[in-house]
Design a protein around this motif. Sequence first.
Motif, mmCIF file in Angstrom:
data_model
loop_
_atom_site.group_PDB
_atom_site.id
_atom_site.type_symbol
_atom_site.label_atom_id
_atom_site.label_comp_id
_atom_site.label_asym_id
_atom_site.label_seq_id
_atom_site.Cartn_x
_atom_site.Cartn_y
_atom_site.Cartn_z
ATOM 1 N N LEU A 22 0.858 -1.381 0.162
ATOM 2 C CA LEU A 22 -0.131 -0.048 -0.094
ATOM 3 C C LEU A 22 0.772 1.278 0.082
ATOM 4 O O LEU A 22 1.778 1.319 0.977
ATOM 5 N N SER A 25 -3.209 5.774 1.271
ATOM 6 C CA SER A 25 -4.844 5.644 1.347
ATOM 7 C C SER A 25 -5.216 6.910 1.863
ATOM 8 O O SER A 25 -4.721 7.737 2.725
ATOM 9 N N GLN A 42 -7.167 4.319 -2.537
ATOM 10 C CA GLN A 42 -6.068 3.472 -1.911
ATOM 11 C C GLN A 42 -5.107 3.062 -3.462
ATOM 12 O O GLN A 42 -5.549 2.591 -4.030
ATOM 13 N N ASN A 175 0.730 1.435 8.109
ATOM 14 C CA ASN A 175 0.021 1.959 7.042
ATOM 15 C C ASN A 175 -0.563 3.243 7.469
ATOM 16 O O ASN A 175 -1.431 3.475 8.480
ATOM 17 N N PHE A 177 -3.121 6.603 6.769
ATOM 18 C CA PHE A 177 -4.202 7.255 6.257
ATOM 19 C C PHE A 177 -4.675 8.635 6.516
ATOM 20 O O PHE A 177 -4.399 9.196 7.523
#
Length: 283
Positions: A22, A25, A42, A175, A177
């Motif tokens: 990833l 996002s 994403q 990750n 966001f």
Amino acid sequence: MPVTVSIFPIGSGWTLREEYPLVQSRCSYSVVDVYTIAEVVQDYYSDAPINRDVEYVFPLPPSAAVCSFKAMIDDEKVIKGIVKEKLEAKKAYEQAVSQGKTAGLLQQEHADVFRVSLGNIKPKTKISVHISFVSIIPHDGSSPQTLRITMPTAIAPRYGSAPTNIPWLRNNAQNRFELSVSVQMNKPITSISSPSHPIGLTLGCHQRELTGDYEPSKAFVYLGDSAMLDKDIVIVISAQGMDTPRCSVERWLKSEGGEETTDAYALTLVPKFELPALPAQGE
């Protein structure tokens, strides 16, 4: 154990997840009274050495209804979602994949879990998944004047069992966001807060910096620093008049693509009951 919102190779035993990291996002919310429309985007990158069929698993709020889906490959090829009967859609997807085409299939696995299949993804490819959805924002239990937005960032088993045949892998707290929320209420906003993450807040407009006249029914919320995907993001909004009946109208003009100009009405009623006070315990 929650499952990471991620892309997985199909039929790999889920051991090649690192081939589709990833990259970015982000989600933008537009809140109007108790209704919201949101888009989740994403970006992934394929480090796989060969063409693969992959699946993308993601959660949405339980009351959400998906209204748009598209996947962009290398910012050039666009796969747009078209609503079809389930078996017909699966047949069309499998036929396209068998012909060597890049194709996509979106399926609802559970009330709050969706799965996207993407076929024939080539090596060294950027994949951008765009999901738009609408939902009704529930009232926060603490007050009829307060709404509670919850953006799930991971899929967790509920009531002791998993809702779908998703591999239950540990979430990656690294990750990041990005979230922005523009708020438009019918009456002045009294407070906005988040019990889950630090947020930035601008009252009186729909931008980070106040420009023009101050409008007390508008606000803009954002994560001051990109938040980690280690728990759901919760935004609590309080405004005047949230416990009064009201009606919202949205007009779709023929000039905007409608077959004809149409109006959609949404009536909001908050029940009120005059109940006798409960006796104190021990009386």
